[in-house]
Each structure stands twice: as C-alpha cells, then as structure tokens.
Design an enzyme around this catalytic site. Structure first.
Site, PDB file in Angstrom:
ATOM      1  N   LYS A  40       0.935  -1.112  -0.003  1.00  0.00           N
ATOM      2  CA  LYS A  40       0.146  -0.126  -0.135  1.00  0.00           C
ATOM      3  C   LYS A  40       0.704   1.223   0.086  1.00  0.00           C
ATOM      4  CE  LYS A  40      -4.005   2.131   0.390  1.00  0.00           C
ATOM      5  NZ  LYS A  40      -4.981   2.008  -0.895  1.00  0.00           N
ATOM      6  N   ASP A  86      -2.537 -12.102   5.453  1.00  0.00           N
ATOM      7  CA  ASP A  86      -3.829 -12.747   6.116  1.00  0.00           C
ATOM      8  C   ASP A  86      -5.059 -12.462   5.485  1.00  0.00           C
ATOM      9  OD1 ASP A  86      -5.151 -13.763   8.313  1.00  0.00           O
ATOM     10  OD2 ASP A  86      -5.733 -11.836   8.858  1.00  0.00           O
TER      11      ASP A  86
HETATM   12  C1  IPM Z   1      -4.113 -17.003  10.238  1.00  0.00           C
HETATM   13  C2  IPM Z   1      -4.873 -16.739  11.092  1.00  0.00           C
HETATM   14  C3  IPM Z   1      -4.178 -16.260  12.336  1.00  0.00           C
HETATM   15  C4  IPM Z   1      -3.597 -14.746  11.664  1.00  0.00           C
HETATM   16  C5  IPM Z   1      -5.000 -15.646  13.798  1.00  0.00           C
HETATM   17  C6  IPM Z   1      -5.613 -16.903  14.177  1.00  0.00           C
HETATM   18  C7  IPM Z   1      -3.874 -14.953  14.591  1.00  0.00           C
HETATM   19  O1  IPM Z   1      -6.015 -15.692  10.810  1.00  0.00           O
HETATM   20  O2  IPM Z   1      -2.990 -17.982  10.367  1.00  0.00           O
HETATM   21  O3  IPM Z   1      -4.324 -16.608   8.915  1.00  0.00           O
HETATM   22  O4  IPM Z   1      -4.131 -13.732  11.770  1.00  0.00           O
HETATM   23  O5  IPM Z   1      -2.479 -14.894  11.560  1.00  0.00           O
HETATM   24 MG    MG Z   2      -6.038 -15.739   8.631  1.00  0.00          MG
END
Ligand code: IPM
Ligand code: MG
Length: 354
Positions: free
Chosen positions: A188, A244
């Site tokens: 970004k 994520d």
């Molecule tokens: C992932 C999950 C995790 C993250 C969470 C559970 C902390 O969403 O492994 O993608 O955000 O990394």
């Molecule tokens: Mg995740």
C-alpha cells in the site's frame, strides 16, 4: 530408513479429529517406506488452558524447537473468547510460536482442484488455470508492533526492517524460480511508509533475479484482480496483515477451505505445517471435518522438513484419488466421516506403494 521425529500439536476443535486422520496416513506412509515415526504430542491453545497451562506451554515450545518440524491442527474457539491479550489461544500460542521459531515465511497455495471447480462459489471461467501461491511475511509488521491504549485511544504500530523485507523477498523469488518465474509484490505504497520501504527492497532483491518478472500491485486493487484474473499470478509476495486477508480471499478460489495446507518456514528445514482452516467449533466432535488440508500439510512436512519428495507425492496422489472418487466429507460432496477419509487415504497409500 529415517526417523521422522516431529512435534504434533493437535490443538482445539476439529484440530484433534483432522490430526488423527493425518497421523494415520503418516503411519501407513512410514511403514510402506521403511521409516519410523517418532511423534512428540503436546498441548497448545485452549486445550493447554483447560489443562491449567499457558496457551503455549514451555514443553510444547521446547519440543517444537528441538524437532524443528511441527504439525499443527488448529487453536481457539468461543470457549476462550472471553480471555484477553496473550491469555487467548491465538495471541498467546500461535503468534509466539511463529516468532520464537522465526517462521517468517508463510506459504499458502491457491490452485482449485479440477474435481472441486464446480463447488466453488465463482464461475468456472474465473477458476480454470488459477495456480498461485501467496508468500506471506509472518513475523513482522502490525501483528508484532507495539500495541496499547492511551488517553487518545488505541494503537498498533507497523514496523518493518530492511532485513525482514529482504529475506521474505528472497524466499518469494527463489520459489518463483521453481514455478512460472513471476513475482507480484503487494503493498500500500501510496499511503504507508513501511510499504515504500517494502517496494524499494523488493526492487533491490529483484536485481539478483533477472530471470524473474516482477510487478507491484496495491492491496486494494489486488483484492479484485485475484478474483477476476487469478490465473495471471504465480507468486504473490506480501506483508503480514495483507497476507492474512488475501489468503482467506484466495481460499474462495479453491472450492473449500478444507483442502488447503500451509507451511510456515524459517531458514533451513525448520517448518510448521497446518491446514489454513480454523478449529471450526460449530462442527467439532461430529466427524464432519474435512481432513484433506491436514493430510496435505503432513505431506508438505515430509517434503520440506524431511526432504521426502516421493513420500509426499504418494500422499498427494492419494488425496487426488479421494477427490476424484468423492471419497470425501460432506462439505465437498462426499458422504464419509473424517476418520473414514483418513482410513481411505491410508489404505490407498498402503495399496499403491510397493
Ligand atoms: C491465520 C489466522 C491467524 C492470523 C490468527 C488466528 C491469529 O487468521 O493464520 O491466517 O491472523 O495470522
Ligand atoms: Mg487468517
């Protein structure tokens, strides 16, 4: 003969069910190939909390550090949702495990299986030919920055060092070299300073990879491009939080979350392998969970941490056969239970290796 010594952290919810199926498949594979299995099973997440321990018990972490190969089910669930900060299974177990083991490179694939294309919510034309991997930075950025509250509100700091960007970029370019030789870096940079550093360092790393095509996309645009022309991508390189979000989006291209494995790697053969799905408390304990993602994660562990390419490929072809023959759970059209799918795949491995 090799001793396959790994740390097994089934965790919570469906983690234990899909884990059992994967262990069964690993057992048959080990027997067939004349290896021994040396499984160090430990508690993590809510299961550890319920046993009166911290979400990431000392001995679980020590075992993970020692074996350097971890097979993880899932952590968390509504039962522990009232807990705060690092008392929670996710923040108190998953994040410190990633950080302590320096698992900075998270790889999640998106390649819809031909047998599942008609089960995905998107039209066939958007799915055919899609075959990319997301290389997500996993131990830096906003997840690990200073967080807190003050009289103005709350804050989460996002920080990246040049070195953190460089090492994940190198992983992405190296992987692209084994694939279709294209890296798309997502940031970004029209707004964030960390993204401007990211882009500059990625450009610099690219100088050593003249055979790899590099382009950059802003993360908001990427959320559209991934769905409308996913087949354009090969390796998508991005930072922790964008990764994520984008990997959840990418799973929609694959028909089911229940079939996607992941690897979180460090340098050398250190790695943690887990399905991308969570603990799915709504279906836990009912034998409904799809164990394929966990079984494929076990195959990745054999390939990447134990250099067992053939063993991994045999498990993957068994999963392929299960998908084509609908020897699967209900979420993808089959009528088998979690453990029946595990039995079917273990038997297939047993029958097809001589
Ligand atoms: C992932 C999950 C995790 C993250 C969470 C559970 C902390 O969403 O492994 O993608 O955000 O990394
Ligand atoms: Mg995740």
């Amino acid at each position: 003969m090799t001793n396959i010594n790994f740390t097994y952290l089934p965790g919570d919810g469906i983690g234990t069910e899909v884990g059992e199926a994967a262990i069964k498949v690993l057992n048959t594979t080990a027997i067939k190939f004349g290896h021994t299995l040396d499984i160090e099973e430990h508690l993590i997440g809510g299961a550890a909390i319920d046993a009166g321990l911290r979400p990431l018990p000392e001995e679980s972490l020590a075992s993970a550090k020692k074996t350097g190969a971890i097979l993880l089910g899932a952590v968390g669930g509504p039962k522990w949702d009232h807990l705060k900060g690092s008392d929670r299974p996710e923040l108190g177990a998953l994040l410190p495990l990633r950080k302590e083991l320096n698992l900075y490179a998270n790889i999640r694939p998106a390649a819809p299986h031909p047998a599942l294309i008609d089960k995905a919510p998107l039209k066939r034309e958007y799915l055919e030919g899609v075959d990319f991997v997301v290389m997500r930075e996993l131990t830096g950025g906003i997840y690990f920055g200073k967080k807190g509250r003050d009289n103005l509100g709350a804050y989460d700091e996002c920080r990246y060092s040049e070195e953190e960007v460089r090492r994940i970029a190198i992983k992405a370019f190296d992987l692209a070299r084994l694939r279709r030789k294209k890296v798309t870096s997502v940031d970004k940079s029209n707004v964030l300073e960390t993204s401007r550093l990211w882009r500059a360092v990625v450009e610099d790393v690219a100088k050593d990879y003249k055979d790899i095509a590099l382009d950059h996309l802003l993360v908001d645009a990427m959320t559209m491009h991934m769905l409308t022309h996913g087949k354009d991508f090969d390796v998508i390189l991005t930072e922790n939080m964008f990764g994520d979000i984008l990997t959840d989006e990418a799973s929609v291209l694959c028909g089911s979350m229940g079939v996607i494995p992941s690897a979180s790697l460090s340098d050398g053969t250190m790695g943690m392998y887990e399905p991308i799905h969570g603990s799915a408390p709504d279906i836990a304990g009912q034998g409904k969970a799809n164990p394929l993602a966990m079984i494929l994660s076990a195959a990745w562990m054999l390939r990447l941490s134990f250099k067992m390419e053939i063993e991994a490929a045999v498990i993957e072809s068994a999963v392929d056969a299960a998908l084509y023959g609908e020897h699967t759970t209900g979420d993808i059209g089959g009528s088998l239970s979690t453990s029946e799918v595990g039995d079917w795949i273990a038997a297939y491995v047993g029958d097809h290796v001589s």
